[in-house]
Design an enzyme around this catalytic site. Structure first.
Site, PDB file in Angstrom:
ATOM      1  N   ASN A   9     -44.884  44.089 -59.083  1.00 26.56           N
ATOM      2  CA  ASN A   9     -45.723  43.257 -58.216  1.00 26.56           C
ATOM      3  C   ASN A   9     -45.604  43.828 -56.809  1.00 26.56           C
ATOM      4  OD1 ASN A   9     -46.959  41.291 -56.699  1.00 26.56           O
ATOM      5  ND2 ASN A   9     -45.383  39.726 -57.044  1.00 26.56           N
ATOM      6  N   TRP A  10     -46.617  44.551 -56.415  1.00 29.63           N
ATOM      7  CA  TRP A  10     -46.540  45.235 -55.120  1.00 29.63           C
ATOM      8  C   TRP A  10     -46.779  44.309 -53.932  1.00 29.63           C
ATOM      9  CZ3 TRP A  10     -49.637  50.457 -56.060  1.00 29.63           C
ATOM     10  CH2 TRP A  10     -48.897  51.241 -56.955  1.00 29.63           C
ATOM     11  N   LYS A  11     -47.230  43.108 -54.210  1.00 30.87           N
ATOM     12  CA  LYS A  11     -47.533  42.161 -53.123  1.00 30.87           C
ATOM     13  C   LYS A  11     -48.492  42.842 -52.125  1.00 30.87           C
ATOM     14  CE  LYS A  11     -43.229  39.928 -54.188  1.00 30.87           C
ATOM     15  NZ  LYS A  11     -42.066  39.135 -53.757  1.00 30.87           N
ATOM     16  N   GLU A 102     -44.982  32.661 -53.967  1.00 36.51           N
ATOM     17  CA  GLU A 102     -45.526  32.890 -52.621  1.00 36.51           C
ATOM     18  C   GLU A 102     -46.911  32.265 -52.478  1.00 36.51           C
ATOM     19  OE1 GLU A 102     -44.896  37.132 -52.473  1.00 36.51           O
ATOM     20  OE2 GLU A 102     -42.735  36.773 -52.483  1.00 36.51           O
ATOM     21  N   GLU A 171     -39.050  33.037 -62.391  1.00 36.15           N
ATOM     22  CA  GLU A 171     -38.633  33.580 -61.097  1.00 36.15           C
ATOM     23  C   GLU A 171     -38.038  32.472 -60.230  1.00 36.15           C
ATOM     24  OE1 GLU A 171     -40.827  37.452 -60.078  1.00 36.15           O
ATOM     25  OE2 GLU A 171     -42.047  35.805 -59.338  1.00 36.15           O
ATOM     26  N   GLY A 177     -36.695  38.365 -53.456  1.00 39.24           N
ATOM     27  CA  GLY A 177     -36.590  39.134 -52.213  1.00 39.24           C
ATOM     28  C   GLY A 177     -35.308  38.880 -51.445  1.00 39.24           C
ATOM     29  N   SER A 217     -35.212  39.805 -57.420  1.00 37.56           N
ATOM     30  CA  SER A 217     -34.224  40.824 -57.034  1.00 37.56           C
ATOM     31  C   SER A 217     -33.767  41.712 -58.188  1.00 37.56           C
ATOM     32  CB  SER A 217     -33.022  40.172 -56.327  1.00 37.56           C
ATOM     33  OG  SER A 217     -33.451  39.531 -55.133  1.00 37.56           O
TER      34      SER A 217
END
Ligand code: PGA
Length: 259
Positions: A9-11, A102, A171, A177, A217
């Site tokens: 997931n590159w965000k 997010e 998650e 993160g 993470s």
């Protein structure tokens, strides 16, 4: 047997050019991968470049799949700034991440998440439904309740076959993160709760097939322990998916742990 799924997931990272370079290098690093499904989820604007770069992978390398990080629930219409499932399919996506924390923190509700999951499935995409508790919920001992509610709300209205093809990513929000992770035992325990819920909703056959990822993470040093955890079928990787070496190692160590 469920094929493990490692998703990056590159965000909001990487331009189209950066995506193309990443994909090109990744193809060289994954030559020997056979039993692990690899998925890249770039920003919308880099999907096309990523797809083109994937098409240049050597024929003997198993192609990675492409996914988006969000989708709108309608197929078209006056929704400024949104992108629909048919558009994502045309761009080369076969998966879409839905309900990432997010996005939930930015206001996405369980109802919207469910509408998006249904739209994704109706459009021919496999949803990756993200669920997970906050730190406060964890400290209050509510992890299993929160996750169960999110799974139930997110998958509502799907046929058993559609549930079987979906992915649920567990998650924990406090692990995203932060460098902190759930333990593999915790991931395994929550995966079992999720699978039991899926069995209640869609039957044991769908529960046996649905893939459940851990996310939060994940990196090349801890992936093997998560992949050894019972019922964990892969990982949704954020930060460590942005570097070719780290991401390739995560895939290779998954392959080694699961074979
Ligand atoms: P992280 O992100 O690997 O950087 O913790 C995971 C995610 O948000 O999907």
């Amino acid at each position: 047997m469920r094929t493990p799924l490692i998703a990056g997931n590159w965000k909001m990272h990487k331009t189209a050019q950066e995506a193309a370079e990443f994909v090109e290098q990744l193809g060289l690093a994954l030559e020997d991968v056979k039993g692990t499904e690899v998925l890249l989820c770039p920003p919308f604007t880099a999907l096309h470049a990523a797809k083109q770069a994937l098409q240049r992978w050597p024929a003997k390398v198993q192609k990675a799949a492409l996914g988006a990080q969000n989708v709108h629930e309608a197929s078209h219409g006056a929704h400024t700034g949104e992108v629909s499932a048919p558009m994502l399919v045309e761009a080369g996506c076969t998966y879409v991440i839905i309900g990432h924390s997010e996005r939930r923190q930015a206001g996405e509700t369980d109802e919207q998440v469910n509408a998006k999951v249904r739209a994704a499935v109706a459009g021919g995409l496999r949803p990756i439904l993200c669920v997970g508790e906050s730190l406060a919920e964890r400290q209050a001992g509510r992890t299993e309740d929160v996750v169960t509610e999110q799974v139930e709300a997110g998958l509502r209205g799907l046929a058993p076959e559609e549930v079987a093809g979906a992915v649920v990513a567990y998650e924990p929000i406090w692990a995203i993160g932060t460098g902190e992770t759930a333990t593999p035992q915790e991931a395994s325990r929550v995966a079992r709760v999720i699978r039991q819920r899926v069995a209640a909703l869609a039957g044991p056959a769908a529960a046996e097939r649905v893939r459940i990822q851990y996310g939060g993470s994940v990196n090349e040093d801890n992936i093997a322990a998560f992949m050894a955890a019972d019922g964990v079928d892969g990982a949704l990787v954020g930060g460590a998916s942005l570097k070719v070496d780290s991401f390739a190692q995560i895939v290779l160590r998954t392959e080694a742990a699961k074979s």
